[in-house]
Design a protein around this motif. Structure first.
Motif, PDB file in Angstrom:
ATOM      1  N   UNK A   1       0.854  -1.182   0.000  1.00 10.20           N
ATOM      2  CA  UNK A   1       0.000   0.000   0.000  1.00 10.20           C
ATOM      3  C   UNK A   1       0.890   1.233   0.000  1.00 10.20           C
ATOM      4  N   UNK A   2       0.304   2.388  -0.345  1.00  8.65           N
ATOM      5  CA  UNK A   2       1.063   3.630  -0.213  1.00  8.65           C
ATOM      6  C   UNK A   2       1.487   3.763   1.243  1.00  8.65           C
ATOM      7  N   UNK A   3       2.690   4.280   1.501  1.00  7.76           N
ATOM      8  CA  UNK A   3       3.218   4.274   2.878  1.00  7.76           C
ATOM      9  C   UNK A   3       2.450   5.139   3.862  1.00  7.76           C
ATOM     10  N   UNK A   4       1.879   6.266   3.405  1.00  2.41           N
ATOM     11  CA  UNK A   4       1.135   7.117   4.337  1.00  2.41           C
ATOM     12  C   UNK A   4       0.021   7.847   3.602  1.00  2.41           C
ATOM     13  N   UNK A   5      -0.951   8.296   4.385  1.00  2.00           N
ATOM     14  CA  UNK A   5      -2.117   9.000   3.855  1.00  2.00           C
ATOM     15  C   UNK A   5      -2.494  10.100   4.829  1.00  2.00           C
ATOM     16  N   UNK A   6      -2.645  11.324   4.320  1.00  2.00           N
ATOM     17  CA  UNK A   6      -3.043  12.461   5.153  1.00  2.00           C
ATOM     18  C   UNK A   6      -4.453  12.889   4.778  1.00  2.00           C
ATOM     19  N   UNK A   7      -5.311  13.023   5.782  1.00  2.00           N
ATOM     20  CA  UNK A   7      -6.699  13.403   5.559  1.00  2.00           C
ATOM     21  C   UNK A   7      -7.125  14.473   6.555  1.00  2.00           C
TER      22      UNK A   7
ATOM     23  N   UNK B   1     -12.977  13.774   5.483  1.00  2.00           N
ATOM     24  CA  UNK B   1     -12.553  13.365   4.144  1.00  2.00           C
ATOM     25  C   UNK B   1     -12.447  11.844   4.041  1.00  2.00           C
ATOM     26  N   UNK B   2     -12.491  11.350   2.795  1.00  2.00           N
ATOM     27  CA  UNK B   2     -12.340   9.920   2.535  1.00  2.00           C
ATOM     28  C   UNK B   2     -11.429   9.708   1.333  1.00  2.00           C
ATOM     29  N   UNK B   3     -10.750   8.577   1.322  1.00  2.00           N
ATOM     30  CA  UNK B   3      -9.924   8.187   0.180  1.00  2.00           C
ATOM     31  C   UNK B   3      -9.821   6.664   0.165  1.00  2.00           C
ATOM     32  N   UNK B   4      -9.841   6.096  -1.038  1.00  4.43           N
ATOM     33  CA  UNK B   4      -9.766   4.645  -1.174  1.00  4.43           C
ATOM     34  C   UNK B   4      -8.334   4.208  -1.460  1.00  4.43           C
ATOM     35  N   UNK B   5      -7.836   3.315  -0.632  1.00  2.00           N
ATOM     36  CA  UNK B   5      -6.502   2.758  -0.822  1.00  2.00           C
ATOM     37  C   UNK B   5      -6.566   1.625  -1.847  1.00  2.00           C
ATOM     38  N   UNK B   6      -5.607   1.611  -2.762  1.00  2.00           N
ATOM     39  CA  UNK B   6      -5.553   0.571  -3.788  1.00  2.00           C
ATOM     40  C   UNK B   6      -4.314  -0.285  -3.570  1.00  2.00           C
TER      41      UNK B   6
ATOM     42  N   UNK C   1      -3.333   6.671  12.907  1.00  2.00           N
ATOM     43  CA  UNK C   1      -3.614   5.249  13.060  1.00  2.00           C
ATOM     44  C   UNK C   1      -2.983   4.506  11.894  1.00  2.00           C
ATOM     45  N   UNK C   2      -3.157   3.202  11.864  1.00  2.00           N
ATOM     46  CA  UNK C   2      -2.608   2.368  10.795  1.00  2.00           C
ATOM     47  C   UNK C   2      -3.739   1.563  10.165  1.00  2.00           C
ATOM     48  N   UNK C   3      -3.808   1.605   8.839  1.00  2.00           N
ATOM     49  CA  UNK C   3      -4.759   0.789   8.096  1.00  2.00           C
ATOM     50  C   UNK C   3      -4.007  -0.431   7.572  1.00  2.00           C
TER      51      UNK C   3
ATOM     52  N   UNK D   1      -0.649   1.002   5.926  1.00  2.00           N
ATOM     53  CA  UNK D   1      -0.521   2.413   5.542  1.00  2.00           C
ATOM     54  C   UNK D   1      -0.732   3.265   6.784  1.00  2.00           C
ATOM     55  N   UNK D   2       0.201   4.164   7.064  1.00  2.00           N
ATOM     56  CA  UNK D   2       0.063   5.087   8.189  1.00  2.00           C
ATOM     57  C   UNK D   2      -0.876   6.223   7.784  1.00  2.00           C
TER      58      UNK D   2
END
Length: 201
Positions: free
Chosen positions: A35-41, A45-50, A89-91, A103-104
């Protein structure tokens, strides 16, 4: 004659089986998932991890998603992450083959910068009402809640709505002047409107 028919049927069945084997593709298990290493929201907000699997032709049917802290961010069965509250958190995702990736996720809030009212001064006749409109800035602020107050309730009082909350609606009680103040819960930003009440003629 019957023997020839039986042999022909067996031969055709073998051909059908061989054809089916050639048509169906073998299942290729993945050797890696990432997965992408990190995600900022921002909260809300929402975003789908691929997930990316290797090799590219690998077959992945069942993915198990989970969040280490669902009070900060949740994830559904499609990998859609929704920011709930400020924090990190971590997904995590896992395949049916036991491969895992993570993903962090960092969730932030948008602080209130200012608040304005549609009127800075207003003249009302006794027993008349008006609803002041407060605008919290920026428009994507996380907490847009506000409180209302009056400097002189005997002149201008705040009216509660059907839900029992003050929403900026005021009632002119008696001749005089009062200042209505709106205050943001986040940041204590304020705006005022001076209300002058005159007698009904």
């Amino acid at each position: 004659m019957r023997r020839r028919i039986t042999q022909a049927a067996v031969f055709l069945a073998l051909i059908a089986i061989l054809a089916a084997c050639q048509i169906s593709s073998p299942v290729v298990p993945p050797t890696k998932i990432s997965l992408k290493p990190f995600l900022s929201l921002i909260v809300g907000e929402s975003e789908t991890l691929t997930p990316v699997v290797e090799p590219a032709n690998a077959s992945v049917e069942d993915l198990d998603w989970e969040s280490d802290d669902s009070s900060i961010a949740t994830v559904d069965s499609t990998g859609k992450v929704t920011a709930i509250a400020e924090g990190d958190t971590v997904i995590r995702v896992a395949t049916q083959y036991g491969l895992k990736a993570e993903c962090d996720v960092y969730v932030a809030t948008v602080s209130v910068r200012d608040v304005t009212l549609d009127k800075t001064s207003l003249t009302l006749k006794e027993s008349h009402m008006y609803t002041l409109v407060a605008t919290v800035l920026p428009s994507n602020a996380t907490n847009k809640n506000v409180t209302w107050s009056t400097s002189n309730a005997s002149v201008v009082k705040l009216v509660k709505n059907d839900a029992g909350k003050e929403d900026g609606t005021i009632f002119a009680n008696a001749e005089g002047t009062a200042v209505i103040t709106v205050t943001t819960v986040d940041g204590n930003k304020t705006a005022t409107c001076t209300v002058t009440v005159i007698k009904e003629q």
